[in-house]
Design a protein around this motif. Structure first.
Motif, PDB file in Angstrom:
ATOM      1  N   GLU A 172       0.829  -1.214   0.000  1.00  0.00           N
ATOM      2  CA  GLU A 172       0.000   0.000   0.000  1.00  0.00           C
ATOM      3  C   GLU A 172       0.854   1.252   0.000  1.00  0.00           C
ATOM      4  O   GLU A 172       0.588   2.202  -0.738  1.00  0.00           O
ATOM      5  CB  GLU A 172      -0.860   0.039   1.265  1.00  0.00           C
ATOM      6  CG  GLU A 172      -2.165  -0.697   1.157  1.00  0.00           C
ATOM      7  CD  GLU A 172      -2.936  -0.603   2.459  1.00  0.00           C
ATOM      8  OE1 GLU A 172      -3.341  -1.653   2.973  1.00  0.00           O
ATOM      9  OE2 GLU A 172      -3.094   0.527   2.952  1.00  0.00           O
ATOM     10  N   LEU A 173       1.864   1.264   0.858  1.00  0.00           N
ATOM     11  CA  LEU A 173       2.752   2.434   0.931  1.00  0.00           C
ATOM     12  C   LEU A 173       3.432   2.656  -0.413  1.00  0.00           C
ATOM     13  O   LEU A 173       3.496   3.777  -0.910  1.00  0.00           O
ATOM     14  CB  LEU A 173       3.824   2.233   2.004  1.00  0.00           C
ATOM     15  CG  LEU A 173       3.390   2.362   3.456  1.00  0.00           C
ATOM     16  CD1 LEU A 173       4.560   2.025   4.366  1.00  0.00           C
ATOM     17  CD2 LEU A 173       2.912   3.770   3.752  1.00  0.00           C
ATOM     18  N   ALA A 174       3.898   1.544  -0.999  1.00  0.00           N
ATOM     19  CA  ALA A 174       4.635   1.653  -2.266  1.00  0.00           C
ATOM     20  C   ALA A 174       3.769   2.299  -3.343  1.00  0.00           C
ATOM     21  O   ALA A 174       4.214   3.195  -4.061  1.00  0.00           O
ATOM     22  CB  ALA A 174       5.107   0.269  -2.719  1.00  0.00           C
ATOM     23  N   VAL A 175       2.525   1.868  -3.438  1.00  0.00           N
ATOM     24  CA  VAL A 175       1.634   2.420  -4.468  1.00  0.00           C
ATOM     25  C   VAL A 175       1.385   3.903  -4.217  1.00  0.00           C
ATOM     26  O   VAL A 175       1.448   4.728  -5.135  1.00  0.00           O
ATOM     27  CB  VAL A 175       0.295   1.622  -4.490  1.00  0.00           C
ATOM     28  CG1 VAL A 175      -0.738   2.313  -5.334  1.00  0.00           C
ATOM     29  CG2 VAL A 175       0.538   0.208  -4.993  1.00  0.00           C
ATOM     30  N   GLY A 176       1.133   4.246  -2.954  1.00  0.00           N
ATOM     31  CA  GLY A 176       0.875   5.644  -2.609  1.00  0.00           C
ATOM     32  C   GLY A 176       2.082   6.531  -2.852  1.00  0.00           C
ATOM     33  O   GLY A 176       1.953   7.654  -3.348  1.00  0.00           O
ATOM     34  N   ILE A 177       3.272   6.029  -2.523  1.00  0.00           N
ATOM     35  CA  ILE A 177       4.496   6.823  -2.697  1.00  0.00           C
ATOM     36  C   ILE A 177       4.786   7.031  -4.180  1.00  0.00           C
ATOM     37  O   ILE A 177       5.131   8.124  -4.624  1.00  0.00           O
ATOM     38  CB  ILE A 177       5.694   6.146  -2.001  1.00  0.00           C
ATOM     39  CG1 ILE A 177       5.489   6.130  -0.491  1.00  0.00           C
ATOM     40  CG2 ILE A 177       6.986   6.857  -2.344  1.00  0.00           C
ATOM     41  CD1 ILE A 177       6.419   5.209   0.236  1.00  0.00           C
ATOM     42  N   LYS A 178       4.593   5.977  -4.963  1.00  0.00           N
ATOM     43  CA  LYS A 178       4.797   6.094  -6.417  1.00  0.00           C
ATOM     44  C   LYS A 178       3.876   7.145  -7.003  1.00  0.00           C
ATOM     45  O   LYS A 178       4.262   7.955  -7.832  1.00  0.00           O
ATOM     46  CB  LYS A 178       4.477   4.755  -7.087  1.00  0.00           C
ATOM     47  CG  LYS A 178       5.662   3.950  -7.543  1.00  0.00           C
ATOM     48  CD  LYS A 178       5.195   2.668  -8.207  1.00  0.00           C
ATOM     49  CE  LYS A 178       5.281   2.757  -9.715  1.00  0.00           C
ATOM     50  NZ  LYS A 178       6.634   2.575 -10.229  1.00  0.00           N
ATOM     51  N   ALA A 179       2.599   7.151  -6.565  1.00  0.00           N
ATOM     52  CA  ALA A 179       1.625   8.062  -7.161  1.00  0.00           C
ATOM     53  C   ALA A 179       1.861   9.499  -6.719  1.00  0.00           C
ATOM     54  O   ALA A 179       1.663  10.436  -7.489  1.00  0.00           O
ATOM     55  CB  ALA A 179       0.213   7.624  -6.764  1.00  0.00           C
ATOM     56  N   GLY A 180       2.282   9.678  -5.467  1.00  0.00           N
ATOM     57  CA  GLY A 180       2.335  11.041  -4.931  1.00  0.00           C
ATOM     58  C   GLY A 180       3.648  11.776  -5.094  1.00  0.00           C
ATOM     59  O   GLY A 180       3.693  12.981  -4.943  1.00  0.00           O
ATOM     60  N   SER A 181       4.729  11.087  -5.389  1.00  0.00           N
ATOM     61  CA  SER A 181       6.037  11.750  -5.367  1.00  0.00           C
ATOM     62  C   SER A 181       6.221  12.785  -6.472  1.00  0.00           C
ATOM     63  O   SER A 181       5.657  12.688  -7.540  1.00  0.00           O
ATOM     64  CB  SER A 181       7.159  10.724  -5.460  1.00  0.00           C
ATOM     65  OG  SER A 181       7.267  10.034  -4.261  1.00  0.00           O
ATOM     66  N   LEU A 182       7.045  13.773  -6.134  1.00  0.00           N
ATOM     67  CA  LEU A 182       7.287  14.890  -7.048  1.00  0.00           C
ATOM     68  C   LEU A 182       8.191  14.493  -8.203  1.00  0.00           C
ATOM     69  O   LEU A 182       7.993  14.907  -9.335  1.00  0.00           O
ATOM     70  CB  LEU A 182       7.961  16.005  -6.241  1.00  0.00           C
ATOM     71  CG  LEU A 182       8.103  17.351  -6.886  1.00  0.00           C
ATOM     72  CD1 LEU A 182       6.897  18.168  -6.610  1.00  0.00           C
ATOM     73  CD2 LEU A 182       9.307  18.072  -6.350  1.00  0.00           C
ATOM     74  N   CYS A 183       9.220  13.693  -7.932  1.00  0.00           N
ATOM     75  CA  CYS A 183      10.192  13.412  -8.979  1.00  0.00           C
ATOM     76  C   CYS A 183      10.459  11.933  -9.123  1.00  0.00           C
ATOM     77  O   CYS A 183       9.958  11.122  -8.353  1.00  0.00           O
ATOM     78  CB  CYS A 183      11.520  14.119  -8.672  1.00  0.00           C
ATOM     79  SG  CYS A 183      12.539  13.220  -7.483  1.00  0.00           S
ATOM     80  N   GLY A 184      11.301  11.598 -10.109  1.00  0.00           N
ATOM     81  CA  GLY A 184      11.607  10.213 -10.437  1.00  0.00           C
ATOM     82  C   GLY A 184      12.184   9.411  -9.296  1.00  0.00           C
ATOM     83  O   GLY A 184      11.993   8.205  -9.220  1.00  0.00           O
ATOM     84  N   LEU A 185      12.879  10.058  -8.369  1.00  0.00           N
ATOM     85  CA  LEU A 185      13.469   9.292  -7.259  1.00  0.00           C
ATOM     86  C   LEU A 185      12.374   8.661  -6.420  1.00  0.00           C
ATOM     87  O   LEU A 185      12.370   7.472  -6.142  1.00  0.00           O
ATOM     88  CB  LEU A 185      14.362  10.183  -6.380  1.00  0.00           C
ATOM     89  CG  LEU A 185      15.156   9.372  -5.357  1.00  0.00           C
ATOM     90  CD1 LEU A 185      16.633   9.704  -5.443  1.00  0.00           C
ATOM     91  CD2 LEU A 185      14.677   9.621  -3.955  1.00  0.00           C
ATOM     92  N   GLY A 186      11.418   9.470  -6.036  1.00  0.00           N
ATOM     93  CA  GLY A 186      10.304   8.965  -5.241  1.00  0.00           C
ATOM     94  C   GLY A 186       9.421   8.011  -6.024  1.00  0.00           C
ATOM     95  O   GLY A 186       8.877   7.055  -5.484  1.00  0.00           O
ATOM     96  N   GLN A 187       9.293   8.281  -7.327  1.00  0.00           N
ATOM     97  CA  GLN A 187       8.410   7.457  -8.144  1.00  0.00           C
ATOM     98  C   GLN A 187       8.987   6.064  -8.396  1.00  0.00           C
ATOM     99  O   GLN A 187       8.252   5.117  -8.651  1.00  0.00           O
ATOM    100  CB  GLN A 187       8.129   8.156  -9.485  1.00  0.00           C
ATOM    101  CG  GLN A 187       7.152   9.316  -9.347  1.00  0.00           C
ATOM    102  CD  GLN A 187       7.288  10.326 -10.468  1.00  0.00           C
ATOM    103  OE1 GLN A 187       8.026  10.115 -11.415  1.00  0.00           O
ATOM    104  NE2 GLN A 187       6.596  11.439 -10.355  1.00  0.00           N
ATOM    105  N   THR A 188      10.317   5.926  -8.335  1.00  0.00           N
ATOM    106  CA  THR A 188      10.908   4.616  -8.620  1.00  0.00           C
ATOM    107  C   THR A 188      11.479   3.935  -7.376  1.00  0.00           C
ATOM    108  O   THR A 188      11.781   2.753  -7.405  1.00  0.00           O
ATOM    109  CB  THR A 188      12.027   4.725  -9.668  1.00  0.00           C
ATOM    110  OG1 THR A 188      12.979   5.686  -9.214  1.00  0.00           O
ATOM    111  CG2 THR A 188      11.472   5.146 -11.013  1.00  0.00           C
ATOM    112  N   ALA A 189      11.608   4.683  -6.271  1.00  0.00           N
ATOM    113  CA  ALA A 189      12.147   4.074  -5.048  1.00  0.00           C
ATOM    114  C   ALA A 189      11.374   2.852  -4.583  1.00  0.00           C
ATOM    115  O   ALA A 189      11.969   1.880  -4.122  1.00  0.00           O
ATOM    116  CB  ALA A 189      12.212   5.102  -3.928  1.00  0.00           C
TER     117      ALA A 189
END
Lengths: 363, 169
Positions: free
Chosen positions: B52-69
């Motif tokens: 759940e966290l992973a999906v939310g973090i991917k959707a909400g992050s500002l840049c590629g680092l957060g989106q792919t972490a």
């Protein structure tokens, strides 16, 4: 005249001005979109990631950074948007020092507002690892405190100090999870170029920056600040017969809601025990004696206005007769009204016979 | 593979710039959970929570680092879910990587050359020259040096997971 833009938000037709962002347009029309890092007075940054919307069915984008465009169809909630917001809020709450009962921001906390809107469930929060840091509270400034354990790093305080006040005393220190708000070199606020104006404190959406010993007033009285010639419009917060807080009045033409340290925090003189309530005169003057040599000039004695004014007038007259008007200097104050200062100037020049008049602003 | 996911999260958490909430707090949260799993403190709800966290973090992050972490977490969950379950429910590490769940043992094929004993940094290996050596589990901190130095034609060190630790016997 800025161009009018027509767009649809959640099925409702909205008229916006060209150049507005979608979040501002929605809020102005009574449509709530969750936000933390947004403030009416500041340029948007899209840092909190809560104000997501979908435009014309596209992917989620931040409404604070999207300009209004004619004919677009905006949706402020969807399963993706909701999931993203819930995760973000749960992470913020897990990292926040929840102290709501004792917190100064409890009446007006954006974290609580967004949580209530989203419907945060406590049993979901229990799964997360509580990563509360135990950072020291900065209470160095005499007027406000900074609690970094409640800070959500929205950056509103930093942008206020930069864009509105221009002092640029605070900024983000460190990087990533270690980020904190701090002054240069992460020194206590009081050791920085902070002017203690409090503009950051009033804009903080949570209880991270709060006024020391804050009291919620029972009612407010509109007034004008007495400290200087700008004449900022203020709202005095009153409890019983005492002033307990001051805030800027946004309708004020001269200050638009902003205040300086004197206006915001300098109200204690009104009810200060040292404040004179009756004219006072040195005993030797009352008895018609001469002043003794040395530093001890004798006791202060309370008297009435007539006596005080007569003594003052007699002494001025005799000084002017002995040494001429040039021996007298006059110091006025911004706390006086324009009319009072006009009279001071008249008396100084025409009655006392000197041009030596000045004003406290010179200090 | 759980440790691989943890390794990448350790990197991205340190590299996060900290501007946006999902990445700044989310990488830290996911790292904390993975560290707990790898060190024996995993909880049953952690697998779904990570997802759940992973999906939310991917959707909400500002840049590629957060989106792919969160990607290493999502893909290891997809293809190696059984490893996560082994760590959490059975306290074993199928990859024999996580120190908390593995133990080193010397087999009977040991020729008593003493190389492991001499190189053991914890002095946990006991044995006479030319006789079967033995690892004291209470001293061993699983550095793996004995495994590395045992001569290839003998190869008497074995890594096991899920063994109940016995005291000297």
């Amino acid at each position: 005249m800025p161009k009018r833009i027509k767009l649809t938000i959640d099925g409702q037709e909205i008229i916006a001005r060209q150049g507005q962002n979608i979040l501002d347009a929605a809020l102005a029309n009574g449509i709530y979109i969750p936000h933390l890092c947004h403030h009416l007075d500041l340029k948007p940054v899209g840092a909190c990631r809560l104000c997501g919307i979908e435009i014309d069915g596209g992917r989620m984008t931040m409404s604070c950074l999207e300009p209004v465009r004619d004919g677009i169809d905006v949706v402020t909630n969807s399963p993706t948007i909701h999931q993203s917001r819930v995760v973000t809020m749960e992470l913020l709450i897990a990292d926040h020092h929840m102290d709501c009962l004792a917190c100064a921001a409890a009446n007006d906390c954006d974290l609580l507002t967004v949580s209530t809107y989203l419907g945060i469930q406590p049993e979901r929060l229990e799964r997360l690892r509580k990563i509360e840091r135990d950072l020291p509270i900065d209470a160095s400034n005499p007027f406000f405190l900074f609690d970094p354990n409640k800070c959500v790093l929205c950056g509103i305080c930093v942008r206020t100090c930069d864009e509105i006040q221009g002092a640029r005393a605070i900024d983000f220190v460190n990087r990533g999870y270690e980020t904190v708000i701090g002054a240069f070199g992460n020194k206590p606020f009081v050791e920085s170029v902070c002017e203690s104006c409090g503009e950051c404190v009033v804009r903080c959406p949570v209880g991270a920056l709060s006024i020391k010993d804050y009291k919620i007033p029972a009612y407010e009285v509109d007034s004008v600040c007495t400290y200087c010639g700008v004449g900022c419009s203020i709202k005095l917060g009153v409890q019983g017969n005492k002033i307990v807080s001051v805030r800027g009045n946004r309708e004020g033409e001269t200050n638009h809601g902003q205040l300086c340290v004197k206006g915001r925090f300098g109200y204690e003189f009104v009810n200060h025990p040292d404040r004179l309530k009756k004219p006072m005169v040195r005993e030797y003057l009352l008895n018609g004696k001469k002043r003794k040599k040395g530093d001890d000039r004798g006791k202060w004695v309370e008297t009435d206005w007539d006596t005080a004014l007569n003594i003052t007038a007699d002494r001025f007259a005799s000084i002017k007769k002995e040494s001429g008007g040039e021996a007298i200097g006059v110091f006025s104050s911004a706390k006086c009204s324009n009319e009072e200062n006009y009279l001071m100037a008249k008396i100084t020049r025409q009655v006392l016979g000197t041009h030596s008049i000045d004003h406290c602003a010179r200090l | 593979m759980v440790d691989v996911a943890r390794y990448f999260l350790d990197f991205t958490e340190k590299e996060s710039c900290g501007k946006c909430t999902p990445c700044r707090l989310g990488t830290k949260q996911m790292l904390d959970i993975l560290e707990d799993i790898v060190e024996g403190r995993g909880r049953p709800e952690d697998i779904d929570l990570l997802e759940e966290l992973a999906v939310g973090i991917k959707a909400g992050s500002l840049c590629g680092l957060g989106q792919t972490a969160p990607n290493p977490v999502l893909t290891t969950l997809r293809y190696f879910r059984h490893e996560y379950e082994a760590h959490i429910y059975h306290h074993t590490c199928p990859a024999k990587q996580c120190k908390e769940f593995i133990s080193y043992h010397i087999l009977e094929t040991c020729i008593g050359c003493g190389l492991c004993r001499r190189n053991c940094s914890a002095n946990a290996i006991i044995g006479e020259q030319k006789e079967l050596h033995h690892i004291d589990q209470s001293l061993c901190h699983k550095c793996g040096v004995c495994y590395e130095v045992c001569p290839p034609k003998v190869f008497s060190v074995e890594v096991r997971t899920g063994e109940v630790e016995l005291v000297e016997g």
